[in-house]
Design a protein around this motif. Structure first.
Motif, PDB file in Angstrom:
ATOM      1  N   GLN A 109       3.911  -8.903   1.545  1.00 30.11           N
ATOM      2  CA  GLN A 109       4.461  -9.871   2.506  1.00 30.11           C
ATOM      3  C   GLN A 109       5.245 -10.952   1.783  1.00 30.11           C
ATOM      4  OE1 GLN A 109       0.688 -10.774   4.236  1.00 30.11           O
ATOM      5  NE2 GLN A 109       0.935  -9.337   5.929  1.00 30.11           N
TER       6      GLN A 109
ATOM      7  N   ASP B  49       1.519  -2.825  -4.758  1.00 25.73           N
ATOM      8  CA  ASP B  49       0.729  -1.610  -4.615  1.00 25.73           C
ATOM      9  C   ASP B  49       1.615  -0.435  -4.209  1.00 25.73           C
ATOM     10  OD1 ASP B  49      -1.881  -2.329  -5.239  1.00 25.73           O
ATOM     11  OD2 ASP B  49      -2.029  -3.455  -3.381  1.00 25.73           O
ATOM     12  N   VAL B  50       1.137   0.757  -4.531  1.00 27.67           N
ATOM     13  CA  VAL B  50       1.947   1.955  -4.294  1.00 27.67           C
ATOM     14  C   VAL B  50       2.395   2.079  -2.841  1.00 27.67           C
ATOM     15  CG1 VAL B  50       2.058   4.424  -4.670  1.00 27.67           C
ATOM     16  CG2 VAL B  50       0.515   3.049  -6.034  1.00 27.67           C
ATOM     17  N   SER B  51       1.465   1.872  -1.918  1.00 24.75           N
ATOM     18  CA  SER B  51       1.837   2.079  -0.518  1.00 24.75           C
ATOM     19  C   SER B  51       2.812   1.003  -0.044  1.00 24.75           C
ATOM     20  CB  SER B  51       0.597   2.119   0.374  1.00 24.75           C
ATOM     21  OG  SER B  51       0.031   0.846   0.513  1.00 24.75           O
ATOM     22  N   ILE B  52       2.818  -0.133  -0.713  1.00 31.71           N
ATOM     23  CA  ILE B  52       3.712  -1.226  -0.341  1.00 31.71           C
ATOM     24  C   ILE B  52       5.076  -1.074  -1.010  1.00 31.71           C
ATOM     25  CG2 ILE B  52       3.942  -3.740  -0.284  1.00 31.71           C
ATOM     26  CD1 ILE B  52       1.604  -2.645   1.362  1.00 31.71           C
ATOM     27  N   GLN B  53       5.075  -0.516  -2.222  1.00 39.78           N
ATOM     28  CA  GLN B  53       6.340  -0.293  -2.932  1.00 39.78           C
ATOM     29  C   GLN B  53       7.328   0.467  -2.067  1.00 39.78           C
ATOM     30  OE1 GLN B  53       5.906   1.694  -6.681  1.00 39.78           O
ATOM     31  NE2 GLN B  53       5.116  -0.121  -7.704  1.00 39.78           N
ATOM     32  N   ALA B  54       6.834   1.540  -1.447  1.00 40.06           N
ATOM     33  CA  ALA B  54       7.712   2.371  -0.631  1.00 40.06           C
ATOM     34  C   ALA B  54       8.283   1.571   0.537  1.00 40.06           C
ATOM     35  CB  ALA B  54       6.937   3.582  -0.120  1.00 40.06           C
ATOM     36  N   GLN B  55       7.443   0.719   1.137  1.00 36.63           N
ATOM     37  CA  GLN B  55       7.928  -0.117   2.242  1.00 36.63           C
ATOM     38  C   GLN B  55       9.061  -1.027   1.791  1.00 36.63           C
ATOM     39  OE1 GLN B  55       4.653  -2.382   3.777  1.00 36.63           O
ATOM     40  NE2 GLN B  55       3.555  -0.616   4.570  1.00 36.63           N
TER      41      GLN B  55
ATOM     42  N   VAL C  98      11.060  -0.707  -0.837  1.00 38.89           N
ATOM     43  CA  VAL C  98      12.267   0.057  -1.171  1.00 38.89           C
ATOM     44  C   VAL C  98      13.027   0.420   0.108  1.00 38.89           C
ATOM     45  CG1 VAL C  98      13.098   2.269  -2.044  1.00 38.89           C
ATOM     46  CG2 VAL C  98      11.511   0.933  -3.394  1.00 38.89           C
TER      47      VAL C  98
END
Lengths: 320, 314
Positions: free
Chosen positions: B159, B186-192, B194
């Motif tokens: 955020q 975190d990995v799951s946030i990185q994608a968001q 990008v």
């Protein structure tokens, strides 16, 4: 049980802040086979580091292990006295921490830091220890151990420091090595060096390993088993090959989809919606349900138990 | 397509004392004659390991740090010759996003102030309609209105990084330099995040310089990439061309190390300073010639490489 180096059952660890109780590890069950590597994957705050610290009984205050069993070499670590525990830490269980920059004492020579562990646990003389330390430095890939022995940590690069830490961790021939994000602070090339070194050591020294990381790509090439943690819980455990062929838990699937693999021609990455929840504000039921595409009514109310699916696969999800 | 930014032989050196007591100094060439071009609306990825000078390069391009030599042209304006106040007005067109959203946001400012500050400063908005402007930006960065009055400590890393992106796009810049914007997430946030970059790029036609050590992310987001090693460009070109046909041994090693399904035995080397090609100590195709001089970047628009021997048979 025969064949396992460590078995953790029903482990609960919580933090006590003011009047709040924040559970950081909740009903954790895992075991590592002798000579195998278990990779523990999770995002920050998922409890993977706390798992390592709980095994070593080093959970920092105001955290406390509440209940559970940690069976290691036939002993329940949680019921040992402090003195007995000290003889296990660094001796039977070696630990490699994430930050090679801060884990070494900056004002003590590298050689002495390696020797220290040996003197404490093996009761050897300084002379004997020097020989072994030089041997260890060689084993972790230093060509000039004599020179390294008298250097200070600031004279070494990040990768070299990490190798010194590995030398310390394996100095007493531990049967279990715990590595907490050992390569996160390093470059791709150095990372590959450290990983190949660790792999070699495990094979030649007959060690088992708990490898903590947030990097799924590493686990693909490194571990034997993989455990996925989320919000203090283990959500899935499986052999590495099976896991990547067929991840079962929706969270595992999401993680694999959202890593950047070398596949072109996709406009957008698939993402797991939402945010990682705070441990103090966990939802009811399954902790992943607010971000899950498959969430059912029951997921919102009751937390699923860990199920044994056979073939060394476990899962915490109502879909199975 | 026209060129938004061109950088010519940019140099930045630092002097480092050899030890606390000595007066001898080592000169570190953090950025060593780097040239690059960025087309309007496209994304340039800068790849390199830590200490390669990629962050210094990013900061020098924006003149957050004054380069020691070379030129930077932004929309044909020579940044070297601009006066302070001219530079300040130009700042609204070029923004930066830092790696660590924990330290790049002011802990005592709410989201409204953080995003609103550049809007007021550059005269994009009056106090009265500031809130509605900031609300629009929040929508673009995927946060709802509840975030207006939040402080950084009330938000997660992802955020916060969204807020940092919001602040960067607030003034409708033409260029955003993002320095490792996802590596602390975190990995799951990185994608968001990008995906958010991709959305912004499409919607606002912003050119992006994306600095990262993660090859996979850079490949995903960039149209062109440059690979730097010890302050020098060793390879550059169209992203897919470089990935399918890497020429420099360093690039090859980087790509192999993320592709491999197994751990390759890597030699452990100490690379001290020396004459010749900077990559010499680690290179697996080195020859006598590499000891003598430093190779220059040669090739065409699609693909360039700085290596003496890349096309010679073993």
């Amino acid at each position: 049980m025969e064949g396992y180096i460590i078995e953790i059952s029903n482990l609960y660890t919580s933090f006590f802040i003011d009047t709040q109780v924040i559970p950081v590890i909740n009903d954790l069950n895992l075991r590592i086979k002798k000579g195998k590597v278990l990779g523990l994957i999770g995002e920050s705050g998922s409890g993977k580091t706390m798992t390592a610290l709980s095994i070593l009984r080093l959970v920092p205050s105001p955290g406390k292990i509440i209940s559970g069993r940690v069976c290691f070499e036939g002993k329940d670590l949680l019921s040992l006295t402090n003195r007995e525990m000290e003889s296990i830490r660094g001796n039977r269980i070696g630990m490699i921490f994430q930050e090679p920059m801060t884990a070494l004492n900056p004002v003590i020579r590298v050689g002495e830091q390696i020797s220290e562990t040996l003197i404490t646990h093996k009761g050897l003389s300084k002379k004997e220890v020097r020989e072994i330390s030089l041997e260890l430095l060689k084993k972790v890939g230093f060509e000039d151990p004599g020179k390294r022995y008298i250097q200070y940590p600031h004279q070494l690069s990040g990768g070299q420091r990490q190798r010194v830490l590995i030398a310390i961790a394996i100095s007493c021939n531990p049967s279990l090595l715990i590595a907490d994000e050992p390569t996160t602070a390093l470059d791709v090339a150095t990372e590959a060096q450290i990983l190949s070194l660790l792999k070699e050591l495990i094979e030649t020294q007959n060690m088992s390993m708990l490898f903590i990381t947030h990097n799924l790509n590493i686990m693909k090439r490194f571990g034997d088993h993989i455990g996925i943690m989320y919000a203090g819980r283990l959500l899935e455990m499986a052999p590495v090959v099976d896991f990547f062929n067929e991840p079962l838990h929706p969270y595992s699937k999401g993680l694999i989809d959202s890593i950047f693999t070398l596949r072109p021609n996709e406009k957008r990455l698939k993402v797991i919606p939402g945010f990682v929840p705070r441990l103090s504000e966990l939802p009811e039921g399954c902790k992943f349900h607010p971000r899950c595409n498959y969430a059912m009514d029951i997921c919102k109310k009751d937390e699923p138990p860990m199920q044994d699916l056979g073939n060394e696969r476990w899962i915490r999800c109502y879909l199975f | 397509m026209d060129t938004l930014l061109s950088v010519l032989e940019l140099k930045k050196t630092y002097e480092v004392k050899k030890s606390i007591f000595s007066s001898k100094k080592d000169i570190i060439r953090a950025v060593d004659s780097i040239s690059l071009e960025l087309q309007r609306g496209s994304t340039l990825g800068i790849v390199g390991e830590s200490g390669s000078g990629k962050s210094t390069l990013a900061r020098c391009i924006l003149f957050l740090e004054r380069p020691d030599g070379g030129k930077v042209f932004f929309e044909n304006k020579d940044l070297m010759t601009l006066k302070k106040n001219e530079m300040r007005t130009l700042r609204k067109d070029m923004q930066i996003i830092f790696q660590d959203p924990y330290s790049s946001l002011n802990p005592r400012k709410r989201v409204l102030e953080t995003i609103g500050e550049p809007l007021l400063f550059h005269g994009y908005s009056k106090k009265d309609d500031l809130i509605s402007k900031v609300k629009d930006i929040l929508k673009d960065i995927g946060l709802n209105e509840d975030f207006l009055n939040k402080y950084p400590h009330e938000m997660s890393g992802g955020q916060r990084q969204r807020v940092a992106i919001g602040r960067a796009i607030a003034t409708n810049p033409k260029l955003i330099v993002a320095d490792e914007p996802v590596s602390s997430l975190d990995v799951s946030i990185q994608a968001q995040i990008v995906n958010l970059f991709l959305d912004i790029k499409e919607k606002r036609k912003i050119s992006i310089i994306f600095v990262s050590h993660d090859l996979n992310i850079v490949r995903f987001i960039s149209d062109e990439i440059i690979v730097i090693y010890k302050g020098k460009v060793v390879e550059s070109g169209k992203t897919e061309e470089v990935f399918y046909n890497p020429l420099h041994p360093y690039t090859k090693m980087l790509i192999e190390s993320v592709k491999a399904d197994f751990i390759k035995k890597e030699p452990i080397l100490n690379d001290n300073q020396h004459e010749g090609c900077a990559y010499y100590p680690r290179c697996n195709i080195k020859r006598e010639i590499c000891k003598k001089g430093s190779p220059s970047l040669t090739g065409d628009k699609i693909h360039k490489v700085a290596c003496f021997v890349f096309n010679q048979p073993f």
